[in-house]
Design a protein around this motif. Sequence first.
Motif, PDB file in Angstrom:
ATOM      1  N   VAL A  77       0.705  -1.049  -0.141  1.00  0.00           N
ATOM      2  CA  VAL A  77       0.108   0.056   0.280  1.00  0.00           C
ATOM      3  C   VAL A  77       0.909   1.384   0.171  1.00  0.00           C
ATOM      4  O   VAL A  77       0.732   2.026  -0.781  1.00  0.00           O
ATOM      5  CB  VAL A  77      -1.154  -0.046   1.119  1.00  0.00           C
ATOM      6  CG1 VAL A  77      -1.649   1.777   1.655  1.00  0.00           C
ATOM      7  CG2 VAL A  77      -2.059  -1.475   0.982  1.00  0.00           C
ATOM      8  N   MET A  78       1.509   1.541   0.645  1.00  0.00           N
ATOM      9  CA  MET A  78       2.554   2.888   0.908  1.00  0.00           C
ATOM     10  C   MET A  78       3.464   2.505  -0.310  1.00  0.00           C
ATOM     11  O   MET A  78       3.693   4.250  -0.561  1.00  0.00           O
ATOM     12  CB  MET A  78       2.972   2.268   1.809  1.00  0.00           C
ATOM     13  CG  MET A  78       2.680   2.681   3.793  1.00  0.00           C
ATOM     14  SD  MET A  78       1.164   3.638   3.638  1.00  0.00           S
ATOM     15  CE  MET A  78       2.272   5.307   4.155  1.00  0.00           C
ATOM     16  N   ASP A  79       3.736   1.120  -0.952  1.00  0.00           N
ATOM     17  CA  ASP A  79       4.508   2.168  -2.274  1.00  0.00           C
ATOM     18  C   ASP A  79       3.590   2.512  -2.989  1.00  0.00           C
ATOM     19  O   ASP A  79       4.136   3.553  -3.887  1.00  0.00           O
ATOM     20  CB  ASP A  79       5.447   0.471  -2.786  1.00  0.00           C
ATOM     21  CG  ASP A  79       6.508   0.015  -1.759  1.00  0.00           C
ATOM     22  OD1 ASP A  79       6.830   0.814  -0.986  1.00  0.00           O
ATOM     23  OD2 ASP A  79       6.375  -1.518  -2.012  1.00  0.00           O
TER      24      ASP A  79
ATOM     25  N   HIS B  37      -4.311   5.860  14.887  1.00  0.00           N
ATOM     26  CA  HIS B  37      -2.722   4.977  15.271  1.00  0.00           C
ATOM     27  C   HIS B  37      -2.061   5.701  14.564  1.00  0.00           C
ATOM     28  O   HIS B  37      -1.422   7.157  14.037  1.00  0.00           O
ATOM     29  CB  HIS B  37      -2.799   4.348  13.407  1.00  0.00           C
ATOM     30  CG  HIS B  37      -1.865   3.211  13.113  1.00  0.00           C
ATOM     31  ND1 HIS B  37      -1.978   2.589  13.827  1.00  0.00           N
ATOM     32  CD2 HIS B  37      -1.143   3.935  12.561  1.00  0.00           C
ATOM     33  CE1 HIS B  37      -0.553   2.056  13.297  1.00  0.00           C
ATOM     34  NE2 HIS B  37      -0.102   2.423  12.435  1.00  0.00           N
ATOM     35  N   LEU B  38      -0.626   5.121  15.625  1.00  0.00           N
ATOM     36  CA  LEU B  38       0.221   5.661  16.206  1.00  0.00           C
ATOM     37  C   LEU B  38       1.289   4.499  15.602  1.00  0.00           C
ATOM     38  O   LEU B  38       1.370   3.648  17.031  1.00  0.00           O
ATOM     39  CB  LEU B  38       0.794   6.386  17.887  1.00  0.00           C
ATOM     40  CG  LEU B  38       1.175   6.468  18.281  1.00  0.00           C
ATOM     41  CD1 LEU B  38       2.498   7.865  16.996  1.00  0.00           C
ATOM     42  CD2 LEU B  38       1.602   6.737  20.029  1.00  0.00           C
ATOM     43  N   GLY B  39       2.006   4.358  15.377  1.00  0.00           N
ATOM     44  CA  GLY B  39       3.575   3.411  15.360  1.00  0.00           C
ATOM     45  C   GLY B  39       3.248   2.928  13.852  1.00  0.00           C
ATOM     46  O   GLY B  39       2.848   3.326  13.341  1.00  0.00           O
ATOM     47  N   PRO B  40       3.703   1.475  13.615  1.00  0.00           N
ATOM     48  CA  PRO B  40       4.150   1.066  12.240  1.00  0.00           C
ATOM     49  C   PRO B  40       3.460   0.516  11.473  1.00  0.00           C
ATOM     50  O   PRO B  40       2.505   0.740  11.995  1.00  0.00           O
ATOM     51  CB  PRO B  40       4.896  -0.176  12.829  1.00  0.00           C
ATOM     52  CG  PRO B  40       5.761   0.108  14.105  1.00  0.00           C
ATOM     53  CD  PRO B  40       4.324   0.744  14.917  1.00  0.00           C
ATOM     54  N   ARG B  41       3.195   1.820  10.424  1.00  0.00           N
ATOM     55  CA  ARG B  41       2.219   0.629   9.451  1.00  0.00           C
ATOM     56  C   ARG B  41       1.760  -0.514   9.350  1.00  0.00           C
ATOM     57  O   ARG B  41       0.615  -0.873   9.425  1.00  0.00           O
ATOM     58  CB  ARG B  41       3.058   1.198   7.859  1.00  0.00           C
ATOM     59  CG  ARG B  41       3.054   2.783   7.277  1.00  0.00           C
ATOM     60  CD  ARG B  41       1.536   3.852   8.205  1.00  0.00           C
ATOM     61  NE  ARG B  41       0.782   3.149   7.499  1.00  0.00           N
ATOM     62  CZ  ARG B  41      -0.224   4.030   7.009  1.00  0.00           C
ATOM     63  NH1 ARG B  41      -0.872   5.157   7.620  1.00  0.00           N
ATOM     64  NH2 ARG B  41      -1.195   3.610   6.434  1.00  0.00           N
ATOM     65  N   SER B  42       2.575  -1.315   9.836  1.00  0.00           N
ATOM     66  CA  SER B  42       2.295  -3.128  10.305  1.00  0.00           C
ATOM     67  C   SER B  42       0.845  -3.090  10.743  1.00  0.00           C
ATOM     68  O   SER B  42       0.852  -4.189  11.072  1.00  0.00           O
ATOM     69  CB  SER B  42       3.727  -3.650  10.234  1.00  0.00           C
ATOM     70  OG  SER B  42       4.008  -3.458  11.177  1.00  0.00           O
TER      71      SER B  42
ATOM     72  N   THR C  31      -5.115  -0.963  14.377  1.00  0.00           N
ATOM     73  CA  THR C  31      -6.249   0.181  14.861  1.00  0.00           C
ATOM     74  C   THR C  31      -7.719  -0.020  14.543  1.00  0.00           C
ATOM     75  O   THR C  31      -8.266  -0.159  15.321  1.00  0.00           O
ATOM     76  CB  THR C  31      -5.178   1.409  14.770  1.00  0.00           C
ATOM     77  OG1 THR C  31      -4.131   1.683  15.440  1.00  0.00           O
ATOM     78  CG2 THR C  31      -6.283   3.004  14.619  1.00  0.00           C
ATOM     79  N   VAL C  32      -7.513  -0.360  13.442  1.00  0.00           N
ATOM     80  CA  VAL C  32      -8.652  -0.474  12.688  1.00  0.00           C
ATOM     81  C   VAL C  32      -9.689  -1.710  13.404  1.00  0.00           C
ATOM     82  O   VAL C  32     -11.100  -1.185  13.287  1.00  0.00           O
ATOM     83  CB  VAL C  32      -8.536  -0.800  11.749  1.00  0.00           C
ATOM     84  CG1 VAL C  32      -9.787  -1.190  10.632  1.00  0.00           C
ATOM     85  CG2 VAL C  32      -8.035  -0.049  10.732  1.00  0.00           C
TER      86      VAL C  32
ATOM     87  N   ASP D 288      10.385   8.046  12.288  1.00  0.00           N
ATOM     88  CA  ASP D 288      10.466   6.726  12.853  1.00  0.00           C
ATOM     89  C   ASP D 288       9.338   6.157  12.503  1.00  0.00           C
ATOM     90  O   ASP D 288       8.266   6.742  13.278  1.00  0.00           O
ATOM     91  CB  ASP D 288      11.128   7.391  14.227  1.00  0.00           C
ATOM     92  CG  ASP D 288      11.837   5.266  14.963  1.00  0.00           C
ATOM     93  OD1 ASP D 288      11.205   5.099  14.969  1.00  0.00           O
ATOM     94  OD2 ASP D 288      12.603   5.761  15.351  1.00  0.00           O
ATOM     95  N   SER D 289       9.920   5.222  12.290  1.00  0.00           N
ATOM     96  CA  SER D 289       7.730   4.218  12.064  1.00  0.00           C
ATOM     97  C   SER D 289       7.277   4.190  13.280  1.00  0.00           C
ATOM     98  O   SER D 289       5.987   4.416  13.797  1.00  0.00           O
ATOM     99  CB  SER D 289       8.504   2.809  12.112  1.00  0.00           C
ATOM    100  OG  SER D 289       9.005   2.018  13.125  1.00  0.00           O
ATOM    101  N   VAL D 290       8.149   4.118  15.243  1.00  0.00           N
ATOM    102  CA  VAL D 290       6.960   4.678  15.994  1.00  0.00           C
ATOM    103  C   VAL D 290       6.028   4.951  16.434  1.00  0.00           C
ATOM    104  O   VAL D 290       6.166   5.592  17.462  1.00  0.00           O
ATOM    105  CB  VAL D 290       8.137   3.701  17.204  1.00  0.00           C
ATOM    106  CG1 VAL D 290       8.617   2.362  16.881  1.00  0.00           C
ATOM    107  CG2 VAL D 290       9.574   4.966  17.687  1.00  0.00           C
ATOM    108  N   LYS D 291       6.922   6.142  15.535  1.00  0.00           N
ATOM    109  CA  LYS D 291       6.551   7.829  15.858  1.00  0.00           C
ATOM    110  C   LYS D 291       5.639   8.267  14.760  1.00  0.00           C
ATOM    111  O   LYS D 291       4.899   9.514  15.010  1.00  0.00           O
ATOM    112  CB  LYS D 291       7.301   8.801  16.062  1.00  0.00           C
ATOM    113  CG  LYS D 291       8.278   8.556  17.075  1.00  0.00           C
ATOM    114  CD  LYS D 291       9.457  10.160  17.107  1.00  0.00           C
ATOM    115  CE  LYS D 291      10.202   9.524  18.794  1.00  0.00           C
ATOM    116  NZ  LYS D 291      11.926  10.243  18.776  1.00  0.00           N
TER     117      LYS D 291
END
Length: 345
Positions: free
Chosen positions: A212-214, A289-294, A299-300, A330-333
């Motif tokens: 998705v992010m690509d 949503h907070l944190g990595p996209r993975s 969250t959903v 940073d992914s966690v942020k």
Amino acid sequence: MKQINLFLVVIIALLVLTPIILPSRFDEDFDYEFDAPVGLVYDEFYNLRRFSKWEEFTKADSLTVKKFSDPQEDEKSFVAWDSDNASVASGKFTIDNFSVNRFINYTIKYDGWEKMDSLNVKFDQKENGKTVAKLKYLSQEIPYFYRYFAFFKNPKTKFEESMSNLNQQVKIRLDKDKKEGKLNYGEYRIVELGKTNLLAIRKQSKLAETDVMDKVDGAFETIYKSLINQEEGGLDFDLGFPYIYFTEFDKEKDRTTFFAGIQLIEDLPLQKEMKKVTVPGGQYLLSLHLGPRSKRQQTVDRMIVYAKSKKLALDTKQLEVMLNDPKETDSVKLISRIYIPILKK
């Protein structure tokens, strides 16, 4: 006289032997529920300046001097305190390990003691939006004759008083945040959105967030380059936050369809693959949503569970507003707002 001597011997023997049956260390578990989202409760524990306002362990001495870590110089966050009061002593409270909104592990080092105590706190977001903090306190081995003193200084009371103070702090802060319109991680709100017009590019990808992010990156790059060309090498307006409007999720075919772009700027002609897309107005369930996209789907999923607990019917579409750049953060942020339409009954 012999009776008195025998009595003294018995008393002395009791004083010497009693610590055998007293606890050699404190090993306590506590659970506390807060009527607040996990992000707010976690921050009260992680931010040691906020932590120091409600903890009761150093309150016995109003003259206690505290020193906080410097984020620029110190590898770990800590608060050190200095007190002449024997019941407070002096020591250092350090965040040894943490995972945002999941857990925090602390170590507690008292001056003059070789080993350290530990305090571990786990955070559990409930379906109803409340948060349970699970605390586990484990002290170092208590020296034999210190067990008398420790028996009358069980930390349980201090923990209970601290959590009562924290509960009041959470209520005040939550009320303040709501008045200011601030959204906390783990909080759910029903909001009214007006119709939103986007300048976007339609994409399809696999359901995996990496794919998705690509596709999202490719869409934003196309839009950005097109706008730069139109402005002859520069942009004199703010593009705003990136938007992703998901219109289809097909688990069987492992495919999602979405539009990635920005809010439509008036009088801007469409270029290349760009389209004008309208996100309908209406009631939406909003969360952060907070944190990595993975972890986004988690969250959903929580939003869906929360909606069911409130007897809300949700649409399958989703609108996401990204609040920082995935390429530079940073992914966690990473932070984004997720809106899911509420279906009318």
